[in-house]
Design an enzyme around this catalytic site. Structure first.
Site, PDB file in Angstrom:
ATOM      1  N   HIS A   1      90.998 -26.390 -28.248  1.00  0.00           N
ATOM      2  CA  HIS A   1      89.940 -27.240 -28.795  1.00  0.00           C
ATOM      3  C   HIS A   1      90.561 -28.214 -29.786  1.00  0.00           C
ATOM      4  CE1 HIS A   1      86.155 -28.358 -30.720  1.00  0.00           C
ATOM      5  NE2 HIS A   1      85.569 -27.890 -29.639  1.00  0.00           N
TER       6      HIS A   1
ATOM      7  N   ASP B   1      83.342 -22.645 -23.616  1.00  0.00           N
ATOM      8  CA  ASP B   1      83.196 -22.716 -22.160  1.00  0.00           C
ATOM      9  C   ASP B   1      83.818 -21.545 -21.414  1.00  0.00           C
ATOM     10  OD1 ASP B   1      81.732 -25.057 -21.926  1.00  0.00           O
ATOM     11  OD2 ASP B   1      83.505 -26.279 -22.253  1.00  0.00           O
TER      12      ASP B   1
ATOM     13  N   HIS C   1      85.807 -31.723 -21.246  1.00  0.00           N
ATOM     14  CA  HIS C   1      84.677 -31.562 -22.187  1.00  0.00           C
ATOM     15  C   HIS C   1      83.657 -30.627 -21.537  1.00  0.00           C
ATOM     16  CE1 HIS C   1      81.899 -32.426 -25.317  1.00  0.00           C
ATOM     17  NE2 HIS C   1      81.512 -33.647 -24.988  1.00  0.00           N
TER      18      HIS C   1
HETATM   19  N1  ACO Z   1      95.897 -24.478 -21.579  1.00  0.00           N
HETATM   20  C1  ACO Z   1      97.232 -24.631 -21.707  1.00  0.00           C
HETATM   21  N2  ACO Z   1      97.799 -25.445 -22.620  1.00  0.00           N
HETATM   22  C2  ACO Z   1      96.970 -26.131 -23.416  1.00  0.00           C
HETATM   23  C3  ACO Z   1      95.576 -25.992 -23.339  1.00  0.00           C
HETATM   24  C4  ACO Z   1      95.046 -25.127 -22.374  1.00  0.00           C
HETATM   25  N3  ACO Z   1      93.722 -24.979 -22.230  1.00  0.00           N
HETATM   26  N4  ACO Z   1      95.009 -26.800 -24.253  1.00  0.00           N
HETATM   27  C5  ACO Z   1      96.014 -27.417 -24.903  1.00  0.00           C
HETATM   28  N5  ACO Z   1      97.193 -27.010 -24.388  1.00  0.00           N
HETATM   29  C6  ACO Z   1      98.534 -27.449 -24.830  1.00  0.00           C
HETATM   30  C7  ACO Z   1      98.836 -28.843 -24.252  1.00  0.00           C
HETATM   31  O1  ACO Z   1      99.422 -28.768 -22.981  1.00  0.00           O
HETATM   32  C8  ACO Z   1      99.758 -29.382 -25.314  1.00  0.00           C
HETATM   33  O2  ACO Z   1     101.035 -28.817 -25.117  1.00  0.00           O
HETATM   34  P1  ACO Z   1     102.366 -29.676 -25.382  1.00  0.00           P
HETATM   35  O3  ACO Z   1     102.314 -30.038 -26.834  1.00  0.00           O
HETATM   36  O4  ACO Z   1     103.462 -28.759 -25.006  1.00  0.00           O
HETATM   37  O5  ACO Z   1     102.247 -30.889 -24.489  1.00  0.00           O
HETATM   38  C9  ACO Z   1      99.207 -28.798 -26.619  1.00  0.00           C
HETATM   39  O6  ACO Z   1      98.510 -27.621 -26.234  1.00  0.00           O
HETATM   40  C10 ACO Z   1      98.247 -29.749 -27.317  1.00  0.00           C
HETATM   41  O7  ACO Z   1      97.277 -30.208 -26.362  1.00  0.00           O
HETATM   42  P2  ACO Z   1      96.374 -31.508 -26.559  1.00  0.00           P
HETATM   43  O8  ACO Z   1      95.756 -31.871 -25.273  1.00  0.00           O
HETATM   44  O9  ACO Z   1      97.139 -32.556 -27.288  1.00  0.00           O
HETATM   45  O10 ACO Z   1      95.321 -30.964 -27.573  1.00  0.00           O
HETATM   46  P3  ACO Z   1      93.888 -31.533 -27.769  1.00  0.00           P
HETATM   47  O11 ACO Z   1      93.516 -31.295 -29.155  1.00  0.00           O
HETATM   48  O12 ACO Z   1      93.754 -32.928 -27.266  1.00  0.00           O
HETATM   49  O13 ACO Z   1      93.132 -30.550 -26.750  1.00  0.00           O
HETATM   50  C11 ACO Z   1      91.465 -29.973 -25.251  1.00  0.00           C
HETATM   51  C12 ACO Z   1      91.831 -30.270 -26.706  1.00  0.00           C
HETATM   52  C13 ACO Z   1      91.404 -31.308 -24.487  1.00  0.00           C
HETATM   53  C14 ACO Z   1      90.094 -29.325 -25.241  1.00  0.00           C
HETATM   54  C15 ACO Z   1      92.529 -29.052 -24.593  1.00  0.00           C
HETATM   55  O14 ACO Z   1      92.673 -27.868 -25.351  1.00  0.00           O
HETATM   56  C16 ACO Z   1      92.192 -28.734 -23.147  1.00  0.00           C
HETATM   57  O15 ACO Z   1      92.517 -29.507 -22.264  1.00  0.00           O
HETATM   58  N6  ACO Z   1      91.528 -27.550 -22.899  1.00  0.00           N
HETATM   59  C17 ACO Z   1      91.097 -27.206 -21.566  1.00  0.00           C
HETATM   60  C18 ACO Z   1      89.746 -27.873 -21.262  1.00  0.00           C
HETATM   61  C19 ACO Z   1      88.604 -27.243 -22.022  1.00  0.00           C
HETATM   62  O16 ACO Z   1      88.464 -26.039 -22.095  1.00  0.00           O
HETATM   63  N7  ACO Z   1      87.737 -28.112 -22.554  1.00  0.00           N
HETATM   64  C20 ACO Z   1      86.538 -27.684 -23.281  1.00  0.00           C
HETATM   65  C21 ACO Z   1      86.666 -27.972 -24.746  1.00  0.00           C
HETATM   66  S1  ACO Z   1      85.226 -27.423 -25.605  1.00  0.00           S
HETATM   67  C22 ACO Z   1      84.066 -28.560 -25.170  1.00  0.00           C
HETATM   68  O17 ACO Z   1      84.347 -29.693 -24.949  1.00  0.00           O
HETATM   69  C23 ACO Z   1      82.713 -28.095 -25.105  1.00  0.00           C
END
Ligand code: ACO
Length: 382
Positions: A263, A319, A224
């Site tokens: 996201h 971010d 987050h």
């Molecule tokens: N890099 C690589 N792969 C990713 C990323 C990423 N940043 N984000 C998601 N994925 C992939 C996951 O590995 C997953 O792959 P799979 O289906 O093969 O296992 C798929 O995309 C779905 O991911 P989830 O975690 O289920 O998606 P969710 O909706 O929960 O994700 C999240 C949202 C937690 C923000 C995720 O994109 C992430 O971890 N991003 C990196 C952290 C980040 O930048 N956070 C800031 C968000 S904005 C904020 O809070 C202000």
């Protein structure tokens, strides 16, 4: 009656928890509005103080209302000896987010009306919190640099005063504009994890200090609010634009997440990231280090969109470009996430105040999958 196999919505994905008039996030088209105003219009024309008023009171202020609001913000900027003592005992020994959380949770000690929960008192406490989170964060930054508390400057607006309390000198126009813009862009984002957490705390009728403390605790995580810090660390690890492709491909092959991408709601380019990117590329007077970081960021953006954008809906989020922009105005890495809290405080407060108008205790269910009626054995018999 409990159903046999309920539908579990992991992470509450896709679940609506309340009606709200505060924020609309259109994750398909990459649009965002605060109280009906587009983020582009607010970023272009407004400032953080006005946006805070908009979030808390539901409409843009007229000149008189704005002046009164700014005056109240100024009135609460100064830190008490209790707060300064907490900060000086903790800085250098704990993470800045833990320090901020602790200092905010101690604020009722300085507020004789802390437990008065009328609408007026809650609005007053919200304004106080917006002001204090900023002063505390600036002072943590100062103490991290080995310096002492600087009293606020009543001639400056909220954003400029933040930089003043951090650096001990008046900021230039560009730095004031950039920090203010970053605060506007991060001020609100519907029921994200930290806002939801503040609302859960609020729903027990705990006070707004407790709710904001929960918000700060939740914002800390790298999934987050902590993502901008980790995105910048990653850019430093990448080192050079030429190394970006190998780094990204190795990371993706190793199933690592690239911070600053993806996201839960946006399945396209985050509109806030687009605005921040403009600031990153429009700056001419960057140091060589910043130019290098900007080049890495732009290369990573192209690569990630190519690898995962259209196919997986993983695009830059707010971010990703923030780190280099913060560095360009002298904000150290350790303050990135606390600064997010400075920005998000009006959003947290607005949601808690709105939810209280029709409060219902949050109490979701989990589906128990363990055993039942296990024979109990005394400790000596196990
Ligand atoms: N890099 C690589 N792969 C990713 C990323 C990423 N940043 N984000 C998601 N994925 C992939 C996951 O590995 C997953 O792959 P799979 O289906 O093969 O296992 C798929 O995309 C779905 O991911 P989830 O975690 O289920 O998606 P969710 O909706 O929960 O994700 C999240 C949202 C937690 C923000 C995720 O994109 C992430 O971890 N991003 C990196 C952290 C980040 O930048 N956070 C800031 C968000 S904005 C904020 O809070 C202000």
């Amino acid at each position: 009656m409990e159903v046999d196999t309920p539908k579990i919505s992991s992470g509450l994905e896709g679940i609506y928890i309340t009606n709200s008039n505060i924020c609309k996030v259109d994750g398909i088209n990459g649009r965002l509005w605060y109280r009906g105003y587009s983020i582009e219009a607010l970023a272009e024309n407004s400032n953080f103080e006005e946006v805070s008023y908009l979030l808390i009171y539901g409409a843009l202020p007229d000149a008189e209302q704005m002046e009164a609001f700014s005056k109240k913000l100024k009135q609460y900027r100064e830190l008490s000896q209790t707060t300064i003592d907490i900060l000086s005992r903790m800085v250098g020994r704990a993470d800045p987010m833990d320090i901020l959380r602790t200092a905010i949770s101690a604020l009722p000690a300085d507020d004789k009306d802390a437990y008065e929960n009328s609408d007026d008192q809650n609005a007053r406490k919200s304004i106080m919190l917006i002001s204090k989170v900023a002063s505390i964060t600036a002072t943590i930054g100062r103490m991290l640099a080995g310096k002492t508390y600087v009293k606020p400057n009543g001639d400056l607006d909220h954003a400029s005063n933040f930089l003043y309390m951090l650096n001990g000198s008046k900021p230039n126009e560009r730095d004031s504009k950039v920090i203010d813009l970053m605060l506007v862009l991060h001020a609100e984002h519907a029921t994200n994890a930290s806002t939801f957490s503040a609302m859960v705390t609020g729903s027990t009728l705990a006070d707004i200090y407790a709710a904001v403390t929960s918000g700060i605790a939740t914002l800390k995580g790298p999934l987050h609010g902590g993502a901008d810090e980790n995105a910048l660390k990653m850019m430093r690890e990448i080192g050079t634009p030429a190394n970006t492709e190998k780094y990204i491909d190795d990371a993706l092959a190793g199933k690592k997440r690239i911070m600053g991408f993806g996201h839960r709601v946006y399945k396209t380019y985050d509109p806030r990231a687009k605005i921040i990117k403009k600031y990153l590329i429009e700056s001419e007077d960057y140091s060589d280090d910043l130019k290098n970081l900007a080049a890495i960021a732009l290369r990573a953006e192209t690569l990630m969109i190519g690898r995962l954008g259209k196919t997986h809906g993983i695009w830059p989020n707010v971010d990703f470009f923030s780190g280099p922009v913060y560095l360009s105005i002298g904000i150290p890495l350790e303050l990135f996430t606390p600064l997010f809290a400075v920005a998000r405080t009006p959003g947290w407060c607005a949601h808690v105040l709105e939810y209280w108008k029709n409060n219902r205790l949050f109490r979701p269910l989990d589906f128990y999958t363990g055993a039942l009626d296990i024979e109990y054995k005394k400790i000596s018999e196990r």
